[in-house]
Design a protein around this motif. Sequence first.
Motif, PDB file in Angstrom:
ATOM      1  N   ARG A 275       0.818  -1.209   0.000  1.00  0.00           N
ATOM      2  CA  ARG A 275       0.000   0.000   0.000  1.00  0.00           C
ATOM      3  C   ARG A 275       0.856   1.264   0.000  1.00  0.00           C
ATOM      4  N   LEU A 276       1.949   1.257   0.767  1.00  0.00           N
ATOM      5  CA  LEU A 276       2.856   2.402   0.783  1.00  0.00           C
ATOM      6  C   LEU A 276       3.434   2.637  -0.606  1.00  0.00           C
ATOM      7  N   ALA A 277       3.848   1.568  -1.279  1.00  0.00           N
ATOM      8  CA  ALA A 277       4.414   1.690  -2.624  1.00  0.00           C
ATOM      9  C   ALA A 277       3.393   2.274  -3.594  1.00  0.00           C
ATOM     10  N   GLU A 278       2.167   1.798  -3.507  1.00  0.00           N
ATOM     11  CA  GLU A 278       1.106   2.323  -4.381  1.00  0.00           C
ATOM     12  C   GLU A 278       0.836   3.795  -4.082  1.00  0.00           C
ATOM     13  N   GLU A 279       0.743   4.111  -2.808  1.00  0.00           N
ATOM     14  CA  GLU A 279       0.485   5.496  -2.404  1.00  0.00           C
ATOM     15  C   GLU A 279       1.634   6.410  -2.825  1.00  0.00           C
ATOM     16  N   PHE A 280       2.866   5.931  -2.698  1.00  0.00           N
ATOM     17  CA  PHE A 280       4.043   6.706  -3.082  1.00  0.00           C
ATOM     18  C   PHE A 280       4.051   6.949  -4.592  1.00  0.00           C
ATOM     19  N   GLY A 281       3.746   5.917  -5.371  1.00  0.00           N
ATOM     20  CA  GLY A 281       3.677   6.068  -6.825  1.00  0.00           C
ATOM     21  C   GLY A 281       2.628   7.087  -7.236  1.00  0.00           C
ATOM     22  N   ASN A 282       1.464   7.035  -6.617  1.00  0.00           N
ATOM     23  CA  ASN A 282       0.410   8.009  -6.901  1.00  0.00           C
ATOM     24  C   ASN A 282       0.826   9.413  -6.481  1.00  0.00           C
TER      25      ASN A 282
ATOM     26  N   TYR B 257      10.558   1.314  -4.694  1.00  0.00           N
ATOM     27  CA  TYR B 257      11.509   0.721  -5.649  1.00  0.00           C
ATOM     28  C   TYR B 257      11.503  -0.803  -5.529  1.00  0.00           C
ATOM     29  N   MET B 258      11.573  -1.302  -4.309  1.00  0.00           N
ATOM     30  CA  MET B 258      11.608  -2.750  -4.099  1.00  0.00           C
ATOM     31  C   MET B 258      10.301  -3.422  -4.516  1.00  0.00           C
ATOM     32  N   GLN B 259       9.197  -2.703  -4.427  1.00  0.00           N
ATOM     33  CA  GLN B 259       7.897  -3.241  -4.828  1.00  0.00           C
ATOM     34  C   GLN B 259       7.673  -3.096  -6.341  1.00  0.00           C
ATOM     35  N   GLY B 260       8.547  -2.366  -7.027  1.00  0.00           N
ATOM     36  CA  GLY B 260       8.395  -2.163  -8.469  1.00  0.00           C
ATOM     37  C   GLY B 260       7.177  -1.323  -8.809  1.00  0.00           C
ATOM     38  N   ALA B 261       6.991  -0.220  -8.067  1.00  0.00           N
ATOM     39  CA  ALA B 261       5.760   0.564  -8.195  1.00  0.00           C
ATOM     40  C   ALA B 261       5.899   1.867  -8.970  1.00  0.00           C
ATOM     41  N   VAL B 262       7.120   2.247  -9.366  1.00  0.00           N
ATOM     42  CA  VAL B 262       7.305   3.550 -10.016  1.00  0.00           C
ATOM     43  C   VAL B 262       7.922   3.345 -11.398  1.00  0.00           C
TER      44      VAL B 262
ATOM     45  N   CYS C 280      11.655   2.616 -12.797  1.00  0.00           N
ATOM     46  CA  CYS C 280      12.662   3.624 -12.456  1.00  0.00           C
ATOM     47  C   CYS C 280      13.732   3.002 -11.567  1.00  0.00           C
ATOM     48  N   THR C 281      14.933   3.525 -11.678  1.00  0.00           N
ATOM     49  CA  THR C 281      15.989   3.112 -10.765  1.00  0.00           C
ATOM     50  C   THR C 281      15.739   3.780  -9.418  1.00  0.00           C
ATOM     51  N   PHE C 282      16.386   3.284  -8.401  1.00  0.00           N
ATOM     52  CA  PHE C 282      16.219   3.862  -7.071  1.00  0.00           C
ATOM     53  C   PHE C 282      16.644   5.329  -7.060  1.00  0.00           C
TER      54      PHE C 282
END
Length: 128
Positions: free
Chosen positions: A17-24, A51-56, A64-66
């Motif tokens: 959820r954090l990865a999704e929220e961060f991408g948004n 980055y680790m979740q592959g969300a961006v 994207c790279t880290f």
Amino acid sequence: MNTQTMKTLQLREAKARLAEEFGNLLKQAPESNARWEGTVADLVEAAHIAYMQGAVYDAQGRLCTFTQIVSRACSALRMPVPKNPRRTAYQACRRKGIRQEPLIARYCRMMYEMEMERPLLAAIIKKQ
């Protein structure tokens, strides 16, 4: 289900959820005039989880790279880019104790104990 299994599942769901929220957040932040109120370490830790979740993804649809994620996040949220983002992420994830715990631990608490829908938004201030 035992307590440890439950915590592991909650952590996994919180990271997703954090990865999704961060991408948004990265999609909206440049034009929203938002500013990050948390620490650089928290922002870099969130970027690392995304980055680790592959969300961006970039404009061409590639992951994207880290370093790209950190640069985009810092630029969009008006934060300085750390000289060594990987080291900052490593140190942020290794924080221990009540005063210095990782962002993901606080994010889990906000999700499950405080029942917040979008915990990452708590660190964002949108200027008018």
